[in-house]
Design a protein around this motif. Sequence first.
Motif, PDB file in Angstrom:
ATOM      1  N   MET A  95       0.867  -1.181   0.000  1.00  0.00           N
ATOM      2  CA  MET A  95       0.000   0.000   0.000  1.00  0.00           C
ATOM      3  C   MET A  95       0.899   1.224   0.000  1.00  0.00           C
ATOM      4  O   MET A  95       1.789   1.348   0.844  1.00  0.00           O
ATOM      5  CB  MET A  95      -0.880   0.008   1.244  1.00  0.00           C
ATOM      6  CG  MET A  95      -1.698  -1.269   1.431  1.00  0.00           C
ATOM      7  SD  MET A  95      -2.926  -1.103   2.748  1.00  0.00           S
ATOM      8  CE  MET A  95      -1.886  -0.941   4.186  1.00  0.00           C
ATOM      9  N   ILE A  96       0.659   2.107  -0.952  1.00  0.00           N
ATOM     10  CA  ILE A  96       1.524   3.275  -1.093  1.00  0.00           C
ATOM     11  C   ILE A  96       0.696   4.541  -1.008  1.00  0.00           C
ATOM     12  O   ILE A  96      -0.338   4.654  -1.663  1.00  0.00           O
ATOM     13  CB  ILE A  96       2.261   3.239  -2.453  1.00  0.00           C
ATOM     14  CG1 ILE A  96       3.107   1.970  -2.556  1.00  0.00           C
ATOM     15  CG2 ILE A  96       3.124   4.476  -2.644  1.00  0.00           C
ATOM     16  CD1 ILE A  96       3.387   1.567  -3.980  1.00  0.00           C
ATOM     17  N   GLY A 121       2.207   8.009  -5.527  1.00  0.00           N
ATOM     18  CA  GLY A 121       2.403   7.126  -6.669  1.00  0.00           C
ATOM     19  C   GLY A 121       3.536   6.152  -6.422  1.00  0.00           C
ATOM     20  O   GLY A 121       4.233   6.236  -5.402  1.00  0.00           O
ATOM     21  N   PRO A 122       3.748   5.218  -7.354  1.00  0.00           N
ATOM     22  CA  PRO A 122       4.743   4.172  -7.129  1.00  0.00           C
ATOM     23  C   PRO A 122       6.194   4.638  -7.228  1.00  0.00           C
ATOM     24  O   PRO A 122       7.085   3.941  -6.757  1.00  0.00           O
ATOM     25  CB  PRO A 122       4.436   3.158  -8.231  1.00  0.00           C
ATOM     26  CG  PRO A 122       3.741   3.925  -9.281  1.00  0.00           C
ATOM     27  CD  PRO A 122       2.992   5.017  -8.586  1.00  0.00           C
ATOM     28  N   MET A 123       6.450   5.794  -7.827  1.00  0.00           N
ATOM     29  CA  MET A 123       7.841   6.211  -7.967  1.00  0.00           C
ATOM     30  C   MET A 123       8.361   6.937  -6.724  1.00  0.00           C
ATOM     31  O   MET A 123       9.494   6.771  -6.321  1.00  0.00           O
ATOM     32  CB  MET A 123       8.024   7.103  -9.201  1.00  0.00           C
ATOM     33  CG  MET A 123       7.822   6.390 -10.520  1.00  0.00           C
ATOM     34  SD  MET A 123       8.945   5.004 -10.797  1.00  0.00           S
ATOM     35  CE  MET A 123      10.453   5.863 -11.246  1.00  0.00           C
ATOM     36  N   MET A 124       7.529   7.795  -6.147  1.00  0.00           N
ATOM     37  CA  MET A 124       8.001   8.575  -4.996  1.00  0.00           C
ATOM     38  C   MET A 124       7.150   8.403  -3.747  1.00  0.00           C
ATOM     39  O   MET A 124       7.435   9.006  -2.719  1.00  0.00           O
ATOM     40  CB  MET A 124       8.086  10.067  -5.354  1.00  0.00           C
ATOM     41  CG  MET A 124       9.244  10.391  -6.272  1.00  0.00           C
ATOM     42  SD  MET A 124       9.432  12.158  -6.573  1.00  0.00           S
ATOM     43  CE  MET A 124      10.227  12.708  -5.059  1.00  0.00           C
ATOM     44  N   GLY A 125       6.095   7.582  -3.826  1.00  0.00           N
ATOM     45  CA  GLY A 125       5.196   7.437  -2.680  1.00  0.00           C
ATOM     46  C   GLY A 125       5.811   6.636  -1.545  1.00  0.00           C
ATOM     47  O   GLY A 125       6.821   5.965  -1.704  1.00  0.00           O
ATOM     48  N   PHE A 126       5.163   6.728  -0.383  1.00  0.00           N
ATOM     49  CA  PHE A 126       5.635   5.994   0.793  1.00  0.00           C
ATOM     50  C   PHE A 126       4.765   4.757   0.979  1.00  0.00           C
ATOM     51  O   PHE A 126       3.543   4.850   0.939  1.00  0.00           O
ATOM     52  CB  PHE A 126       5.491   6.856   2.049  1.00  0.00           C
ATOM     53  CG  PHE A 126       6.352   8.074   2.030  1.00  0.00           C
ATOM     54  CD1 PHE A 126       7.683   8.001   2.396  1.00  0.00           C
ATOM     55  CD2 PHE A 126       5.831   9.301   1.627  1.00  0.00           C
ATOM     56  CE1 PHE A 126       8.487   9.131   2.382  1.00  0.00           C
ATOM     57  CE2 PHE A 126       6.622  10.438   1.611  1.00  0.00           C
ATOM     58  CZ  PHE A 126       7.956  10.346   1.989  1.00  0.00           C
ATOM     59  N   SER A 127       5.379   3.622   1.239  1.00  0.00           N
ATOM     60  CA  SER A 127       4.549   2.464   1.558  1.00  0.00           C
ATOM     61  C   SER A 127       4.161   2.585   3.026  1.00  0.00           C
ATOM     62  O   SER A 127       4.985   2.925   3.873  1.00  0.00           O
ATOM     63  CB  SER A 127       5.285   1.165   1.260  1.00  0.00           C
ATOM     64  OG  SER A 127       6.450   1.056   2.023  1.00  0.00           O
ATOM     65  N   GLU A 165      15.388  12.527  -5.216  1.00  0.00           N
ATOM     66  CA  GLU A 165      14.856  11.189  -4.939  1.00  0.00           C
ATOM     67  C   GLU A 165      13.709  10.801  -5.858  1.00  0.00           C
ATOM     68  O   GLU A 165      12.730  10.198  -5.427  1.00  0.00           O
ATOM     69  CB  GLU A 165      14.459  11.079  -3.455  1.00  0.00           C
ATOM     70  CG  GLU A 165      15.632  11.379  -2.535  1.00  0.00           C
ATOM     71  CD  GLU A 165      15.239  11.595  -1.074  1.00  0.00           C
ATOM     72  OE1 GLU A 165      14.133  11.182  -0.695  1.00  0.00           O
ATOM     73  OE2 GLU A 165      16.044  12.184  -0.340  1.00  0.00           O
ATOM     74  N   GLY A 213      13.751   8.615  -8.147  1.00  0.00           N
ATOM     75  CA  GLY A 213      13.712   7.165  -8.283  1.00  0.00           C
ATOM     76  C   GLY A 213      14.031   6.642  -9.673  1.00  0.00           C
ATOM     77  O   GLY A 213      13.984   5.430  -9.896  1.00  0.00           O
TER      78      GLY A 213
END
Lengths: 454, 332
Positions: free
Chosen positions: A341-342, A345-351, A423, A425
Amino acid sequence: MALFFKGSAGGGTFPRGVHPPEWKTYSEDAAIEVVPPPRKVMLPLLQNVGAPSKPIVKPKAMVAFGEKVADGGAFVSAPLHAPIAGKVLKTGVTTLANGRHVSAIPIKADGDQLSGQALYDEILGGEWPKDGFEKFDIQEIVDAIQGAGIVGLGGAAFPTHVKYVPNEKKPIHTVLINGCECEPYLTSDYRLMLEAPEAIVSGALVAGRVTGAKEIFIGIEDNKPKAVEALRKAAAGTSIQVAVLKTKYPQGSEKQLILALTGKKVPVGGLPLDVGIAVSNVGTATAMARAVLRGKPLTHRVVTVTGGGITNPKNLLAPIGIPLGELIDFCGGLTDDAARMISGGPMMGFSFTDLNSPVTKGTSGVTILTAAEVKKAEETTCVRCGRCVDVCPMNLVPTKLALASRHKDIELAKRYNIMACFECGSCAYICPASIPLVQLVRTGKAVVIADSKK
Amino acid sequence: MAEKTQQSESAPEKAAPVLHVAPSPHLSSTDLTTRRMMIDVLIALAPVVAMALYVFQMYAVKQLLICVGSCLAAEALFTRMRGRDLTLNDYSVSVTGVILALSLPGTAPWYVGFIASFAAVGIGKTLFGGLGMNIFNPAMVGRAFVMIAFATALGASGYHDPAAAVDAVTQATPMDVYKQSGVVAPLWDLFFGFTNGSLGETSALACIIGGIYLCFRRTASWEIPVGVIGAVAVLAGIGNLMNPGSDWTVLHHLAGGSLLFGAFFIATDPVSSPLTPRGKLIFGAGVGALIMLLRAYSGYPEGVMFAVLLMNSVTPLINRWTIPRPLGAVTA
């Protein structure tokens, strides 16, 4: 596509970068839905870059929808407003999606709530003017933005009024409204551009008025032709230029967007202000329009809930402070193969793991990825292939930064300009050896910062 | 009881999602791995190997088997000695073996390839800490070792065996013939590769085909071969202009010897070459310039190996010179 914005000094893109699969298809056609009012919200006191907000309500106090509950704690800070009508509870602690524990004002719903279409109309509907902005006093606009608690809704959450305070030494000549949404999966800005282009145009004109900028651009990637069309239509007859940019990650990053549109380079460690530019996300623009034209604060935002791990991907109009778990439930819950779960978004998001983590002003989406989507090859040794160098939008040498970080070599890290990394990514995405470059750079930066404070 | 079992069986199924946390980015490009890059090199080497097999027949088969086999054995031995997990499946050792074999004369006795392989993997790579850590191109370390240890086998005379059944081997190498007697080999022979020489170097055509594939796949950086070939072309061009009577033209310099094999397959080893595009160009140009220097003034007819090794040694320095300026760097 012949839509490329020919006139832009920056050529419509930036050097290097990557092109991850877009996966906008999960939610791009889902119209913005209003989340039913929650029973309780938690308003974290730190949702912005800068100082935390200061509560101004006592526990047990009754607050109305939109009532201010906290003041900005400093110039670089923002006030908070109740997204629901209800009763303030005793100040608690909440875990943000990025793992930080912060104090928060809980509000328990009480009384009639604005919901459904009425709420949608309240936030995004109605008439949005395209002219007559000269009548607003500049300080009045800044005060309205500051008073409404607006921060950058693209994710960075930098207090917006700070960018628009008149600055004689560094006047703003160009306003960029950022509709790139270069993060894969996310579609919140896209839906906003389709459904409320007039509000974005109004917001852009507000920004144009407050800065006295000669040029106003709205930048959109070329994978969103419908949004380009909607905004061109909405902006017709104004001075706003809708600029089409190449679809490439991280096109929506402030420095890359400025480079792509104006050819200007924001100095390392500096702000867009230093090159006479103000950049605001399209969501921020609507919030600015609403604050200035209607005197309404920021209480809700559009959040995309998407990915292979969510049952029904949606774009939601959600109150700030609602638990992320409630959004997931509203979208039918997780699928059996959900793996991560992020927040973002998938490039800079936090899980994140805590379903009680609240939506904040900077939450642009919740991306739930499946095991197949996050599959990563085993880490192997760096063979110095230089792919990371080829993609770094900041023109750094990520593998050297990672090496410096592993060895805690502050000298080497500085020589290779570790602090210029934001960052994004791209390097870790492309790395054939699956080296966690971004994570290494983060730890390296922390070591460098700790050293400079000695 | 039965009911209970059923319940406990269905319960974990409902709780199926297993969630992980990890740092961003959460996506990774899957179309490129280190192993895939090594496989690319092997694919690119295919035309070169095919040409070697065609021209040198059993000589090529023998040398390839010895070198690849010994390299794999050496890697197995040394990783075991270091107490590390065996990593033969990344194909990097196979690449070293094939390149080493192709850089040797087919006529060299079996122990030359065998010892070269152990020197390549042992001294060239393991000693520095294994894959990714070596300063010098391992295959060239192995070759340099045997070149000095077995000077006759790898000297110009070692290449030809007048009694050999394979045509190419009965002649001296074109580079040597030119060095000794000034006789110039026909350009077409150099281009297609029907001459004597190290196994992989004779066919310019095969090297170009494989090399273009490598650059197209971006497994090799085009900056390096461009640098090498560019420097050789310029320096050889100047040589031609100063010495207009010479029949050994720029094209002979380019197609002859192991220049193209070196430019595309040896100098492009990412581990021992610089990181940035500018650094790679400087590195390539340096290799090209050193090749010309060695060809013109050294006792050896060819200089690719020493040129690459010398430039490998300055790679860290080039990296240091070519730290890119970040976007928005403040001009000092």
